[in-house]
Scaffold this motif. Structure first.
Motif, PDB file in Angstrom:
ATOM      1  N   GLU A   5       0.989  -1.037  -0.684  1.00 16.61           N
ATOM      2  CA  GLU A   5      -0.281   0.228   0.073  1.00 16.61           C
ATOM      3  C   GLU A   5       0.791   1.204   0.144  1.00 16.61           C
ATOM      4  N   SER A   6       0.283   2.565  -0.279  1.00 16.16           N
ATOM      5  CA  SER A   6       1.043   3.680  -0.551  1.00 16.16           C
ATOM      6  C   SER A   6       1.645   3.206   1.250  1.00 16.16           C
TER       7      SER A   6
ATOM      8  N   HIS B 279       0.388  -0.581  -7.465  1.00 14.36           N
ATOM      9  CA  HIS B 279      -0.579  -1.144  -6.017  1.00 14.36           C
ATOM     10  C   HIS B 279      -1.782  -2.630  -6.608  1.00 14.36           C
TER      11      HIS B 279
ATOM     12  N   ILE C 148     -12.655  -8.362   5.834  1.00 15.52           N
ATOM     13  CA  ILE C 148     -12.134  -7.106   5.659  1.00 15.52           C
ATOM     14  C   ILE C 148     -10.674  -6.629   7.108  1.00 15.52           C
ATOM     15  N   ILE C 149      -9.880  -6.147   6.780  1.00 14.52           N
ATOM     16  CA  ILE C 149      -8.770  -5.454   7.927  1.00 14.52           C
ATOM     17  C   ILE C 149      -9.058  -4.466   8.318  1.00 14.52           C
ATOM     18  N   ARG C 150      -9.037  -3.935   8.940  1.00 13.00           N
ATOM     19  CA  ARG C 150      -9.782  -3.252  10.045  1.00 13.00           C
ATOM     20  C   ARG C 150      -8.020  -2.091   9.986  1.00 13.00           C
TER      21      ARG C 150
ATOM     22  N   GLU D 274      -5.330   0.718   9.136  1.00 16.16           N
ATOM     23  CA  GLU D 274      -4.905   1.229   8.357  1.00 16.16           C
ATOM     24  C   GLU D 274      -3.058   1.315   8.506  1.00 16.16           C
TER      25      GLU D 274
ATOM     26  N   SER E 236      -5.479  10.469   7.340  1.00 16.19           N
ATOM     27  CA  SER E 236      -4.938   9.791   6.152  1.00 16.19           C
ATOM     28  C   SER E 236      -6.303  10.200   5.275  1.00 16.19           C
TER      29      SER E 236
ATOM     30  N   GLY F 277      -7.667   7.675   3.724  1.00 18.36           N
ATOM     31  CA  GLY F 277      -8.668   6.064   3.926  1.00 18.36           C
ATOM     32  C   GLY F 277     -10.075   7.308   4.522  1.00 18.36           C
ATOM     33  N   MET F 278      -9.360   7.889   5.808  1.00 21.84           N
ATOM     34  CA  MET F 278     -10.286   8.333   6.643  1.00 21.84           C
ATOM     35  C   MET F 278     -11.533   9.211   6.615  1.00 21.84           C
TER      36      MET F 278
ATOM     37  N   ARG G 202     -14.195   8.842   4.126  1.00 23.63           N
ATOM     38  CA  ARG G 202     -15.090   8.381   5.248  1.00 23.63           C
ATOM     39  C   ARG G 202     -15.496   9.763   5.622  1.00 23.63           C
TER      40      ARG G 202
ATOM     41  N   ASP H 102      -6.086   2.332  -1.233  1.00 22.96           N
ATOM     42  CA  ASP H 102      -5.777   1.474  -1.182  1.00 22.96           C
ATOM     43  C   ASP H 102      -6.637   0.455  -0.794  1.00 22.96           C
TER      44      ASP H 102
ATOM     45  N   ILE I 209      -8.155  -0.441   2.055  1.00 17.93           N
ATOM     46  CA  ILE I 209      -8.937   0.998   2.367  1.00 17.93           C
ATOM     47  C   ILE I 209     -10.466   0.895   1.504  1.00 17.93           C
ATOM     48  N   GLN I 210     -10.004   1.305   0.196  1.00 21.51           N
ATOM     49  CA  GLN I 210     -11.111   0.847  -0.295  1.00 21.51           C
ATOM     50  C   GLN I 210     -12.100  -0.090  -0.253  1.00 21.51           C
TER      51      GLN I 210
ATOM     52  N   GLN J 193     -12.725  -1.413   2.536  1.00 28.64           N
ATOM     53  CA  GLN J 193     -13.369  -0.762   4.159  1.00 28.64           C
ATOM     54  C   GLN J 193     -14.439   0.087   3.478  1.00 28.64           C
TER      55      GLN J 193
END
Ligand code: ADP
Ligand code: ADP
Ligand code: MG
Ligand code: MG
Lengths: 317, 342
Positions: free
Chosen positions: A43-44, A208, A267-269, A271, B163, B165-166, B169, B193, B196-197, B199
């Motif tokens: 990931e980034s 990615h 889904i992994i929680r 970041e 971030s 992703g946050m 949200r 990413d 995160i996508q 989620q």
């Protein structure tokens, strides 16, 4: 067994920041065989670009070795490096940002020739530029065009032509198709694969996008917070992923098939966390549903589970 | 979900024959050309197409947020429930935008105010909806943050402390604060990413079910479409060239040549084929108004007629609607919406 062209040993690249050392690349080991492609995914912020740039000596390393054809190039002096530059090139994600926009297509492509092939005359250079444009599928009518007059796909073709100008052996491709639309992306991926076949090039292909990396790579290295947590031949990695992070990454890719819709996929929680002074132990432990005490406190080594398949995990290996 | 109930379900959005141009100093850009689209309550429609296809322009037109003076609707109508968007007053549109339609943009940075805390920004939206009591506001802000998986303690932080992703949200939280009937999501996960996508997509699915929100999901990712959409519209050069349920588009056998090209271009996760089958060439110049099919110049099955005459919409055997001369005379069944694909 093909011989490794590039071997990376215990490579570290730390950036100094006001809050402490940022472990962008932290003890990475890998190798790339002659004529093959190593995919680097993650990931980034996990250190993919820094890894590529450190290998090419575009940024100074902190410690470790990079062997190119068996010699540690991190100890080369400027003169040795200059000769080596011709063998190692880079293609960037954003061709627009990486090309000098004041130059025309031909000026951009011939620049490396002007710098490194001083013996070449103007006519020879022009001939070589034409050749390179043909090789990458750029019509000759664009020879005097400026990058801003061209679309993203053509700009990336300029980037590829420029990288090929000095006949390199090894190219780091840093997300070369990530900014392109799928139909154009497919054109560029085909080009990159054709060039490899025709010229025996070796690639480190950073992305990615796991479907792209699956398509193009012989081997794949998965990075997480500066560390390689799994490394295997492509088929093997997709068939038998072992590290929980690799599994989560694979499970997260949306499959273009509604019958594979995963209503209750795992889904992994959380970041990716800060790479500044990261704790000892598995960097993924904070997000890993299986992590236990053994995962924390001490470095986790990459170990071989089956021939060619390496993983750094206390729980599953 | 959704698809089978559509016979009885209520139409929330109905766009007919929409054309939009941008008038710039050096050219007129034909961004949207005779687009038809409808969206039912609770349904998610995926709008798929490459850069420049006119997806964002379509969404902006629904919100009536096309750039002043430059962007113009030249023909057609947009109906949202009981409101005629093309004719409504600016006051009516403000209510619509504030209460009934929300939009999420690709880049979450653009619509968050850098000098306001996240909590204040959500509260601002709620306030504009008539919630004034301090306690009530604070409680609702906490609820909304929790709903999108952010700890309410972080409401006093500023956007730069989150971030990507946050932030996305937070964006979704703000878009949902007024429980809109329609959510326009313009590439909401493109910058994120994959983990995160995943989620964010899960969150959007959950909220859609909870509030029965209709959604127009703009994306170029066919994987995302397969994952969340009920129906799919494939857009090319300002037109919808194919339209159908997610099953018709992904599993049917008859497709528009462009749709086939699009699917041939994606590296498959399962198949072993090595060379991809990209579409040759590029999208046509949007500054030129085309006589015929916009895909003609790239189409492997192009005939003289294709460059001269715009194809009508035809219903293929699978039920999907294809705007292509190849399917003429093949119209299967007399579905009365056979003309609805753009
Ligand atoms: N020049 C720099 N100075 C300080 N930190 C940097 C620099 N370049 C990259 N980093 C940091 O190093 C980490 C890895 O970055 P990068 O290699 O760009 O990751 P990736 O390419 O995987 O997205 C990130 O945390 C990034 O912020
Ligand atoms: N403000 C603008 N002025 C002029 N042309 C524009 C403007 N916005 C978009 N366009 C043009 O309109 C066409 C459609 O763009 P857009 O709706 O953004 O497509 P998409 O969202 O599918 O990428 C493109 O050719 C684009 O260059
Ligand atoms: Mg990078
Ligand atoms: Mg757009």
């Amino acid at each position: 067994m093909p011989a490794p062209l590039v071997e990376v040993k215990h490579l570290k690249k730390y950036f100094k920041t006001p809050r402490g050392d940022l472990h962008a690349v932290d003890d990475v080991n890998l190798s790339i065989n002659q004529g093959e492609t190593l995919g680097v995914v993650g990931e980034s912020g996990c250190g993919k670009s820094t890894l590529g740039r450190t290998i090419l000596r575009l940024v100074p390393h902190t410690s470790g070795e990079v062997l190119f054809e068996g010699k540690n190039i991190l100890s080369y002096d400027t003169r040795q490096m200059k000769a080596l530059r011709q063998d190692m090139q880079m293609i960037f994600q954003d061709p627009y940002a990486s090309l000098d926009t004041r130059f025309t297509v031909s000026q951009i492509i011939e620049e490396p020739l002007k710098i490194c092939r001083k013996e070449m005359g103007k006519a020879d250079r022009e001939k070589r530029v034409k050749e390179l444009m043909d090789t990458v599928g750029l019509a000759q009518r664009f020879v005097n065009a400026y990058p801003h007059e061209l679309d993203g796909g053509r700009r990336q073709r300029i980037g590829v032509a420029r990288a090929l100008a000095l006949n390199p052996k090894f190219i780091v491709c840093d997300e070369p198709v990530s900014a392109l639309d799928v139909s154009i992306q497919a054109q560029i991926l085909n080009l990159i694969m054709d060039l490899q076949e025709d010229m025996g090039l070796s690639y480190m292909f950073i992305t990615h996008d796991l479907s792209v990396v699956k398509h193009i790579s012989n081997n794949i290295a998965v990075l997480y917070l500066g560390q390689c947590i799994e490394h295997a031949p492509t088929e093997e990695l997709f068939a038998n992923p072992i590290h929980p992070y690799t599994k989560a990454l694979l499970a997260a890719i949306p499959i273009p098939d509604p019958s594979k819709r995963s209503e209750d996929r795992e889904i992994i929680r959380g970041e990716v966390t800060s790479p500044i002074n990261p704790p000892q132990g598995c960097r993924f432990a904070a997000r890993c549903p299986y992590a236990g005490d053994e995962c924390r406190g001490k470095p986790i080594e990459l170990k071989e589970t089956r021939p060619g398949h390496f993983v750094a995990c206390m729980k599953f290996f | 979900m959704g698809v089978d109930m559509n016979q009885n379900a209520e139409k929330l959005l109905d766009i007919k024959d929409l054309s939009i141009t941008y008038i710039t100093d050096d050219a007129t850009i034909y961004a949207v050309n005779g687009l038809n689209m409808e969206l039912y309550r609770g349904e998610t429609l995926g709008l798929v197409g490459e850069t420049g296809a006119g997806k964002t322009t379509t969404a902006l037109a629904i919100m009536r947020l096309l750039p002043d003076r430059i962007g113009k609707i030249t023909s057609g109508s947009i109906r949202f429930d009981d409101v005629d968007v093309t004719a409504a007053s600016e006051a009516e549109m403000r209510t619509l935008r504030g209460e009934r339609i929300s939009m999420i943009f690709q880049d979450p940075m653009t619509c968050l105010n850098p000098v306001l805390t996240i909590g204040d920004q959500i509260a601002e939206v709620l306030e504009s909806h008539g919630i004034t009591s301090k306690e009530e506001l604070s409680k609702r802000v906490d609820n909304i943050l929790t709903l999108v998986g952010l700890p309410p303690e972080r409401k006093n932080e500023y956007p730069h402390q989150f971030s990507g992703g946050m932030k996305q949200r937070v964006d979704i939280a703000i878009a949902l604060a007024c429980e809109p009937q329609l959510l326009l999501a313009d590439e909401p996960t493109t910058a994120l990413d994959v983990t995160i996508q995943a989620q964010v997509l899960a969150l959007m699915k959950e909220l859609r079910q909870k509030f029965n929100t209709s959604m127009l999901l703009i994306t170029h990712d066919l994987g995302v479409v397969a994952e969340v959409c009920d129906r799919v519209a494939i857009m090319y050069a300002g037109e919808i060239i194919e339209y159908g349920t997610v099953w018709e588009i992904f599993s049917g056998t008859e497709h528009h040549p462009y749709t086939k090209g699009l699917f041939g271009s994606i590296p498959s996760m399962s198949e072993g084929q090595r060379r991809l089958r990209p579409i040759d060439g590029l999208m046509p110049d949007p500054a030129v108004q085309l006589q015929g099919c916009p895909f003609a110049s790239r189409c492997p099955q192009c005939s003289d007629r294709c460059t001269a005459e715009k194809p009508a919409s035809h219903r293929a055997a699978g039920g999907n609607i294809i705007k292509c001369h190849l399917f003429e005379g093949e119209d299967a069944g007399g579905g009365n919406d056979a003309g609805t694909a753009g």
